[in-house]
Design a protein around this motif. Structure first.
Motif, PDB file in Angstrom:
ATOM      1  N   ALA A   1     -35.809  40.665   2.501  1.00  0.00           N
ATOM      2  CA  ALA A   1     -36.099  39.462   3.268  1.00  0.00           C
ATOM      3  C   ALA A   1     -37.168  38.680   2.522  1.00  0.00           C
ATOM      4  N   VAL A   2     -37.699  37.663   3.163  1.00  0.00           N
ATOM      5  CA  VAL A   2     -38.657  36.766   2.514  1.00  0.00           C
ATOM      6  C   VAL A   2     -39.883  36.616   3.398  1.00  0.00           C
ATOM      7  N   ARG A   3     -41.048  36.590   2.759  1.00  0.00           N
ATOM      8  CA  ARG A   3     -42.303  36.270   3.415  1.00  0.00           C
ATOM      9  C   ARG A   3     -42.969  35.127   2.669  1.00  0.00           C
ATOM     10  N   GLY A   4     -43.926  34.487   3.327  1.00  0.00           N
ATOM     11  CA  GLY A   4     -44.703  33.444   2.664  1.00  0.00           C
ATOM     12  C   GLY A   4     -46.137  33.895   2.431  1.00  0.00           C
ATOM     13  N   GLU A   5     -46.799  33.290   1.437  1.00  0.00           N
ATOM     14  CA  GLU A   5     -48.221  33.556   1.201  1.00  0.00           C
ATOM     15  C   GLU A   5     -48.870  32.309   0.612  1.00  0.00           C
ATOM     16  N   TRP A   6     -50.141  32.158   0.921  1.00  0.00           N
ATOM     17  CA  TRP A   6     -50.876  31.020   0.373  1.00  0.00           C
ATOM     18  C   TRP A   6     -51.188  31.268  -1.096  1.00  0.00           C
ATOM     19  N   PRO A   7     -51.031  30.269  -1.945  1.00  0.00           N
ATOM     20  CA  PRO A   7     -51.361  30.453  -3.372  1.00  0.00           C
ATOM     21  C   PRO A   7     -52.858  30.715  -3.548  1.00  0.00           C
TER      22      PRO A   7
ATOM     23  N   LYS B   1     -46.476  23.689   1.403  1.00  0.00           N
ATOM     24  CA  LYS B   1     -45.708  24.832   1.879  1.00  0.00           C
ATOM     25  C   LYS B   1     -46.125  26.084   1.124  1.00  0.00           C
ATOM     26  N   ARG B   2     -46.133  27.189   1.835  1.00  0.00           N
ATOM     27  CA  ARG B   2     -46.522  28.437   1.198  1.00  0.00           C
ATOM     28  C   ARG B   2     -45.470  28.908   0.201  1.00  0.00           C
ATOM     29  N   ILE B   3     -45.904  29.714  -0.736  1.00  0.00           N
ATOM     30  CA  ILE B   3     -45.000  30.325  -1.710  1.00  0.00           C
ATOM     31  C   ILE B   3     -44.264  31.478  -1.039  1.00  0.00           C
ATOM     32  N   GLU B   4     -42.949  31.518  -1.210  1.00  0.00           N
ATOM     33  CA  GLU B   4     -42.167  32.592  -0.630  1.00  0.00           C
ATOM     34  C   GLU B   4     -41.898  33.673  -1.660  1.00  0.00           C
TER      35      GLU B   4
ATOM     36  N   ALA C   1     -47.910  43.552   8.952  1.00  0.00           N
ATOM     37  CA  ALA C   1     -48.258  42.711  10.095  1.00  0.00           C
ATOM     38  C   ALA C   1     -47.592  41.339  10.002  1.00  0.00           C
ATOM     39  N   ILE C   2     -47.726  40.577  11.054  1.00  0.00           N
ATOM     40  CA  ILE C   2     -47.185  39.218  11.204  1.00  0.00           C
ATOM     41  C   ILE C   2     -45.672  39.241  10.983  1.00  0.00           C
ATOM     42  N   LEU C   3     -44.987  40.008  11.798  1.00  0.00           N
ATOM     43  CA  LEU C   3     -43.532  40.145  11.672  1.00  0.00           C
ATOM     44  C   LEU C   3     -42.790  38.823  11.833  1.00  0.00           C
ATOM     45  N   PRO C   4     -43.262  37.875  12.665  1.00  0.00           N
ATOM     46  CA  PRO C   4     -42.531  36.608  12.770  1.00  0.00           C
ATOM     47  C   PRO C   4     -42.491  35.815  11.465  1.00  0.00           C
ATOM     48  N   ASP C   5     -43.329  36.186  10.484  1.00  0.00           N
ATOM     49  CA  ASP C   5     -43.319  35.488   9.197  1.00  0.00           C
ATOM     50  C   ASP C   5     -42.151  35.933   8.320  1.00  0.00           C
ATOM     51  N   ILE C   6     -41.512  37.027   8.691  1.00  0.00           N
ATOM     52  CA  ILE C   6     -40.375  37.517   7.913  1.00  0.00           C
ATOM     53  C   ILE C   6     -39.141  36.683   8.249  1.00  0.00           C
TER      54      ILE C   6
END
Length: 654
Positions: free
Chosen positions: A606-612, A623-626, A574-579
């Motif tokens: 590719a790269v995604r972000g996530e909250w630590p 900034k989120r961790i990629e 999910a959340i494809l715009p985050d890619i």
């Protein structure tokens, strides 16, 4: 103007790994399915009532008209698709069913030639009182197209006679002569249909009427205003407020392109399907009458549509309000309307422009729309359909009022069901888009496995293509004249292709030295058994939008050959715009026979972000961790065949 001749769908046999599946699907699934839909036999699908309307109009059953005012056109388009299907595969049972349907139409036709079930059943005293909204000539146009196709395929004249009687009646209603209405169609379609009827019958009245409709449009005083004033006088001015299209005409007449005479129009505006149907008719008239000013208008409008208002998928008509063009470079992804019929109409227009001006840019647009913005409108099993073809979908967001036109899954049928039968007739008639000919040149426009025979330079020439296009880059074209002789074979070098290579009988031919307007024109003495090998390299390409297309700033689309790709939630979460895709990330193409009935997919990192720590605040200062992720992209035309989920064409690039 240079005119080349098309090759009829009847004279082309298709044996193509990609398109044969679609054509068999139309023959075996879509045409029977749509017949059931027209007869209200599809469970949980929107009712049609179209066949029932004709039975009521014929006086054979009791009841009221049901459906949209243009419901008759669905039956006509079904008949047209049947005609093309019968040309490819004779089917006595299907032909018998079509003949019975034609008999029904004949019984519903009025003594004066009029045929429209809405007015025959509901408002017999209001015929031709609101051509702006009531689609009378639109329905007539589709009936005429079906009649010509059925006559060409079967040689049977009954439907053609019905169509001629109807066209003759319309000719008594509209025209510049005294006693006729100085009007023109509210929904364009009959202009191109009349040209087909003229070609089939040789009756110049149909050419004259088509040209009249083109020339009269947009003249002052505006006919639709005069027509509305008459209705106000007859039914009361408050009645205008209740008309379904009132809000679209409140301020101007751009909606149906009647705001200016066609030769003065600079930009594509208004309802996209109406526009491209009109442009196709304009091109036909320009070709037949050698009207240079009309052709110049067609070229000007072509440039505006394809260089400023067309999606990468070949979709047109970005605005859901009015199913319309909006303004240059306004190409939103998640609210895109891009009706399936609009892409189909674009193909009709491009096909006509190609024969008036043999330039590969027109065939390129046909190819783009064929492999992307049209067949996306139908599921892989042929039993569900998209009316709207967006380039970004978040199913939850489709509940919003501004996105209510977007569906995350295809529907079984529509109350307004113009798109499914339109797509069926396009696919069934595909053979007519592959080749054309002039006196000394045989053109190959589309790379589709097929056989045909042409007459070039006084010779009967057989052309035969073998290819696994669009997945494979190699096309083998056999050229076999009935006797040796010199002529030209012009093969299109697609605009997306760099480094194309050609060999004739194993000997290299310079593409650059022979390239003219997108075609490699090979002139030589040809003999039976000559083989042209065409190689069109298909690396994965990153495509970037013009900076004026603001919604795509910082984004990239993936394309391989003519096929545009997208990400789906089922493959990428999910959340494809985050890619986001690194500018230098390696991408790989791989054919997957078990994915979506067999497609080439694109994979990479590719790269995604996530909250630590898994914390997900609504906003944060850090900034989120990629982290790296695997992605898989599929052809856009095949999305939404594995359930509802997010979809994205334009990907963020970093």
């Amino acid at each position: 103007m240079v005119t080349v001749n098309g090759v009829s769908y009847k004279n082309v046999q298709i044996h193509d790994p990609f398109w044969t599946k679609y054509r068999n699907l139309v023959r075996d699934e879509v045409i029977p399915y749509q017949w059931n839909a027209l007869n209200d036999r599809i469970e949980d699908a929107a009712p049609s009532h179209a066949i029932q309307n004709f039975r009521i109009a014929a006086g054979e059953e009791e009841g009221n008209f049901y459906g949209y005012i243009f419901q008759d056109s669905d039956v006509a388009k079904w008949l047209e698709a049947v005609a093309y299907g019968l040309a490819a595969t004779p089917d006595p049972e299907l032909e018998k069913l079509a003949d019975e349907t034609i008999d029904l139409l004949g019984r519903a036709q009025q003594a004066d030639g009029y045929l429209n079930t809405f007015f025959t059943i509901k408002y017999p005293d209001r015929r031709w009182s609101n051509e702006r909204d009531d689609h009378e000539t639109y329905c007539a146009g589709h009936l005429i197209e079906a009649a010509v196709a059925y006559y060409e395929t079967t040689g049977k004249i009954k439907l053609l006679d019905i169509a001629c009687k109807l066209a003759d009646h319309i000719d008594t209603v509209y025209g510049a002569e005294e006693g006729k209405l100085r009007g023109y169609p509210g929904h364009q379609e009959i202009e191109l249909a009349l040209m087909r009827l003229y070609e089939a019958t040789g009756d110049e009245r149909y050419l004259k009427l088509s040209r009249y409709f083109i020339d009269e449009r947009g003249q002052e005083p505006n006919y639709f205003k005069l027509e509305a004033d008459k209705r106000a006088e007859r039914f009361g001015r408050e009645s205008l407020l209740a008309e379904g299209y009132y809000h679209l005409y409140k301020h101007n007449y751009e909606y149906n392109q009647s705001h200016l005479p066609v030769r003065e129009q600079q930009h594509a505006v208004g309802h996209a399907v109406r526009a491209v149907y009109m442009y196709a008719g304009m091109t036909d008239v320009a070709a037949e009458t050698q009207d240079q000013s009309l052709f110049e208008a067609c070229k000007r409008l072509w440039d505006n549509v394809t260089r400023r208002q067309m999606y990468i998928t070949g979709g047109i008509g970005s605005n859901h309000d009015g199913e319309a063009f909006s303004f240059d470079y306004d190409l939103p992804n998640d609210t895109a309307y891009t009706e399936t019929c609009a892409s189909i109409g674009l193909i009709f227009w491009a096909h006509r422009m190609l024969h008036l001006d043999p330039d590969g840019k027109y065939a390129d647009v046909i190819e783009r729309a064929l492999y992307n913005g049209t067949i996306s409108g139908m599921s892989l099993d042929g039993k569900s359909f998209f009316y709207v073809n967006p380039l970004e979908v978040w199913p939850e967001a489709c509940k919003r009022p501004d996105k209510k036109h977007v569906e995350p899954v295809r529907q079984k049928w529509f109350n307004c069901a113009c798109c499914p039968p339109n797509l069926a007739r396009l696919i069934a008639s595909l053979g007519g888009y592959i080749y054309s000919q002039s006196e000394h040149i045989a053109y190959v426009h589309q790379y589709i496995g097929s056989d045909t025979k042409l007459e070039v330079a006084g010779r009967h020439v057989r052309l035969s293509q073998k290819t696994n296009f669009p997945w494979d880059e190699t096309i083998e074209l056999a050229v076999s004249p009935d006797r040796p002789g010199e002529f030209t074979v012009a093969v299109r070098i697609p605009g997306w292709c760099e480094g194309a290579a050609i060999q004739v009988n194993g000997q290299p031919v310079s593409v650059e030295a022979n390239l003219h307007k997108g075609y490699a024109a090979i002139t030589r003495e040809w003999k039976a058994g000559d083989i042209v090998l065409i190689v069109l390299p298909m690396p994965i390409e990153r495509v970037y939008a013009n900076p004026n297309v603001r919604v795509n700033a910082g984004k990239v689309a993936l394309q391989r050959g003519p096929v545009v790709y997208c990400l789906e939630q089922v493959d990428n979460g999910a959340i494809l715009p985050d890619i986001s895709l690194s500018e230098h990330a390696a991408l790989y193409a791989r054919f997957e026979p078990d994915v979506l009935s067999g497609v080439t997919v694109i994979t990479g990192e590719a790269v995604r972000g996530e909250w630590p720590g898994g914390d997900t605040p609504l906003y944060a200062k850090k900034k989120r961790i990629e982290h790296s992720v695997k992605i898989q992209a599929i052809p856009y035309f095949a999305w939404a065949n594995r359930g509802a989920g997010e979809m994205l064409v334009w990907i963020r690039e970093r």
